[in-house]
Structure formats: C-alpha cells, structure tokens
Motif scaffolding. Structure first.
Motif, PDB file in Angstrom:
ATOM      1  N   THR A   1      11.450  -3.424 -11.232  1.00  0.00           N
ATOM      2  CA  THR A   1      10.960  -4.649 -10.467  1.00  0.00           C
ATOM      3  C   THR A   1       9.512  -5.067 -10.900  1.00  0.00           C
ATOM      4  O   THR A   1       8.746  -4.392 -11.481  1.00  0.00           O
ATOM      5  CB  THR A   1      10.860  -4.048  -9.041  1.00  0.00           C
ATOM      6  OG1 THR A   1       9.842  -3.119  -8.852  1.00  0.00           O
ATOM      7  CG2 THR A   1      12.117  -3.354  -8.546  1.00  0.00           C
TER       8      THR A   1
ATOM      9  N   LYS B   1      13.244  -6.255  -5.478  1.00  0.00           N
ATOM     10  CA  LYS B   1      13.138  -4.946  -4.863  1.00  0.00           C
ATOM     11  C   LYS B   1      13.458  -5.084  -3.559  1.00  0.00           C
ATOM     12  O   LYS B   1      13.183  -5.913  -2.656  1.00  0.00           O
ATOM     13  CB  LYS B   1      11.754  -4.688  -5.087  1.00  0.00           C
ATOM     14  CG  LYS B   1      11.231  -3.053  -4.285  1.00  0.00           C
ATOM     15  CD  LYS B   1       9.777  -2.963  -4.590  1.00  0.00           C
ATOM     16  CE  LYS B   1       9.713  -1.337  -3.807  1.00  0.00           C
ATOM     17  NZ  LYS B   1       7.932  -1.134  -3.629  1.00  0.00           N
TER      18      LYS B   1
ATOM     19  N   GLU C   1       7.248   1.354   2.598  1.00  0.00           N
ATOM     20  CA  GLU C   1       7.422   1.559   4.188  1.00  0.00           C
ATOM     21  C   GLU C   1       8.883   1.893   4.778  1.00  0.00           C
ATOM     22  O   GLU C   1       9.028   2.745   5.913  1.00  0.00           O
ATOM     23  CB  GLU C   1       7.143   0.203   4.966  1.00  0.00           C
ATOM     24  CG  GLU C   1       5.522  -0.139   4.621  1.00  0.00           C
ATOM     25  CD  GLU C   1       5.588  -0.676   3.366  1.00  0.00           C
ATOM     26  OE1 GLU C   1       6.282  -1.024   2.574  1.00  0.00           O
ATOM     27  OE2 GLU C   1       3.988  -0.846   2.899  1.00  0.00           O
ATOM     28  N   ASP C   2       9.983   1.420   3.927  1.00  0.00           N
ATOM     29  CA  ASP C   2      11.237   1.799   4.538  1.00  0.00           C
ATOM     30  C   ASP C   2      11.434   3.280   4.309  1.00  0.00           C
ATOM     31  O   ASP C   2      12.246   4.030   4.976  1.00  0.00           O
ATOM     32  CB  ASP C   2      12.455   1.175   3.519  1.00  0.00           C
ATOM     33  CG  ASP C   2      12.283  -0.514   3.866  1.00  0.00           C
ATOM     34  OD1 ASP C   2      11.925  -0.975   4.997  1.00  0.00           O
ATOM     35  OD2 ASP C   2      12.183  -1.219   2.945  1.00  0.00           O
TER      36      ASP C   2
ATOM     37  N   GLU D   1       7.507   6.339  -5.255  1.00  0.00           N
ATOM     38  CA  GLU D   1       8.626   5.286  -6.155  1.00  0.00           C
ATOM     39  C   GLU D   1       8.264   5.912  -7.588  1.00  0.00           C
ATOM     40  O   GLU D   1       7.034   6.141  -8.003  1.00  0.00           O
ATOM     41  CB  GLU D   1       7.865   4.102  -5.946  1.00  0.00           C
ATOM     42  CG  GLU D   1       8.232   3.640  -4.459  1.00  0.00           C
ATOM     43  CD  GLU D   1       7.931   2.255  -4.200  1.00  0.00           C
ATOM     44  OE1 GLU D   1       8.560   1.515  -3.445  1.00  0.00           O
ATOM     45  OE2 GLU D   1       6.875   1.665  -4.791  1.00  0.00           O
TER      46      GLU D   1
ATOM     47  N   ASP E   1       6.985  -5.023  -8.730  1.00  0.00           N
ATOM     48  CA  ASP E   1       5.957  -4.137  -8.310  1.00  0.00           C
ATOM     49  C   ASP E   1       5.603  -3.124  -9.398  1.00  0.00           C
ATOM     50  O   ASP E   1       4.394  -2.269  -9.171  1.00  0.00           O
ATOM     51  CB  ASP E   1       6.561  -3.039  -7.059  1.00  0.00           C
ATOM     52  CG  ASP E   1       6.797  -4.141  -6.149  1.00  0.00           C
ATOM     53  OD1 ASP E   1       6.876  -5.184  -5.912  1.00  0.00           O
ATOM     54  OD2 ASP E   1       6.645  -3.580  -4.853  1.00  0.00           O
TER      55      ASP E   1
ATOM     56  N   ASN F   1      11.262  -1.199   0.346  1.00  0.00           N
ATOM     57  CA  ASN F   1       9.897  -0.863   0.188  1.00  0.00           C
ATOM     58  C   ASN F   1       9.451   0.615   0.725  1.00  0.00           C
ATOM     59  O   ASN F   1      10.334   1.017   1.173  1.00  0.00           O
ATOM     60  CB  ASN F   1       8.869  -1.913   1.200  1.00  0.00           C
ATOM     61  CG  ASN F   1       9.513  -3.284   0.661  1.00  0.00           C
ATOM     62  OD1 ASN F   1       9.126  -3.815  -0.457  1.00  0.00           O
ATOM     63  ND2 ASN F   1       9.573  -4.186   1.779  1.00  0.00           N
TER      64      ASN F   1
END
Length: 230
Positions: free
Chosen positions: A119, A144, A149-150, A178, A121, A147
């Motif tokens: 990705t 992506k 936050e998920d 990640e 990111d 996230n």
C-alpha cells in the motif's frame, strides 16, 4: 536435546495473511515464498535466559479444529490479518478468537496487519523512519482496506470478550502493529515487544510452580521444515 520452552506464543489468522512469512523474516532474516501451512510448526527462540516457542498455525478451514490445541496454555497470541483484505480482519473475530479460550488466563494479544508494503501507506511510514522501500512489490500499490484504528477497535473487543478490564492489559496502541514480511518493516518490533511483554509471565509462572501443559514438540505436525502461507 531440545530445551523445554518456558512459554508459548501462537500466530493465528486466515490463510495467505503471511503468518509463516513473518516468522521466517524474524527467525531467518529473509523473506520466503511459502505454501499453505498444514497443521502447525514452531521455532524455539532464546530471549535472554528464557526459551519461547513460537507456533505457526494453519489458516485453512479444514485445520481449524487444531487451533485450540495449539493455543492451549499460550501466553501470547498474535492475531494476523492482511491490510489489503478487510475480510481477513473480520475472520479473526468470527473464526479464530474462540480458539484462544484454551490459552492461559493471562494471555496477551497482539493484532497485526501484514503486507503494508503493498500500500501507499508503507512509503509514508518507511520515509518517516528513514527507510527506503525495498523488494519487488514496492512499486505495486493497492488500496488499503484495514486501518490501524480498525485493529485497535478489534483489540478492545477482544479484551471485552475475555472479560478483562482494559487497565489490566497493555494499551491497544502498544499491541497493534502494521508489518511487512516482504521488507522486514516493523517485524522485529512486533516480536520483541511481545517477548518483552511475556517475560513477566515467565517470572510469574516460575514463582507459582509448574502448570499443566500439552507437549506438542513430538507431534508430527511440528516439524520446523514445513512452510506456511505467504
């Protein structure tokens, strides 16, 4: 003679999220294309004076029933998903979380999104940390879907499922990662943070005396030479 592990760490997650590749990257310092794991396999990692067994498990549906056996008495579980596949995150809660019911009562959980190198990111994060994207996949960018936050929200649901007070476990921000098995991004950080978290559990276990465990080292599925999903 194989040393007896002091504690056990288990990787859980759907097939093709990269559990085995993460383990290869950390233990063997390289990325290896792999095939789907059959049953389970483990490495023994010496961490200071302690020995920690790290178990890789199969994500395929037909091996699902073995998961609770491998999780038995586990001190930490690394729940792994693919950041480009939202379904792989949902599977952690729908299929894999219940397997951890056989883990230790004080089991720690980490939620890990792999394949961040696919990705955009990854470019941002690697530049922020002074790295340069490496590997043949660095130029291939896909959307992506998951996230961080998920993952944090899932971690909090796990704690609720386990009926544990949030103040009694590490903060979600410390236990959600990640990573990229392809490039090695954040892989060492993941495992080393988990190991540092479980060391107090080793000391607690030694002070309380031996606990009943199942020795899977002699199981036919535990051959280290077997490869797993990428």
């Amino acid at each position: 003679m194989m040393k007896k592990p002091d504690l056990k760490v288990v990787l859980l997650g759907d097939m093709n999220v990269g559990k085995t590749s993460l383990l290869h990257r950390y233990m063997e310092r390289r990325f290896q294309d792999t095939v789907s794991t059959v049953g389970g396999a483990f490495y023994l990692k010496q961490w200071g004076p302690y020995n920690i067994s790290i178990w890789d498990t199969a994500g395929r549906e037909q091996f699902h029933g073995l998961g609770s056996m491998y999780c038995r008495s586990a001190s930490a579980v690394i729940l792994t998903y693919d950041v480009t596949n939202m379904q792989s995150l949902m599977e952690l809660e729908d299929r894999f979380l219940s397997l951890t019911d056989t883990a230790s009562d004080d089991c720690l959980f980490a939620v890990v999104g792999n394949k961040i190198d696919l990705t955009g990111d990854y470019v941002l994060e690697s530049e922020k940390e002074g790295e340069r994207p490496r590997g043949s996949r660095a130029s291939i960018k896909v959307r992506k879907q998951v996230n961080l936050e998920d993952a944090i929200a899932l971690y909090k649901r796990i704690i609720k499922y386990k009926m544990i007070d949030e103040k009694d476990v590490p903060a979600a921000e410390k236990m959600c990662f990640e990573t990229s098995a392809m490039t090695g991004y954040n892989v060492d950080t993941l495992f080393e943070e988990v190991f540092n978290m479980v060391v107090p559990l080793i000391l607690k276990k030694k002070s309380n005396g031996p606990q009943e465990t199942v020795n899977l080292a002699q199981d036919n599925h535990s051959k280290k030479g077997k490869s797993g999903c990428c």
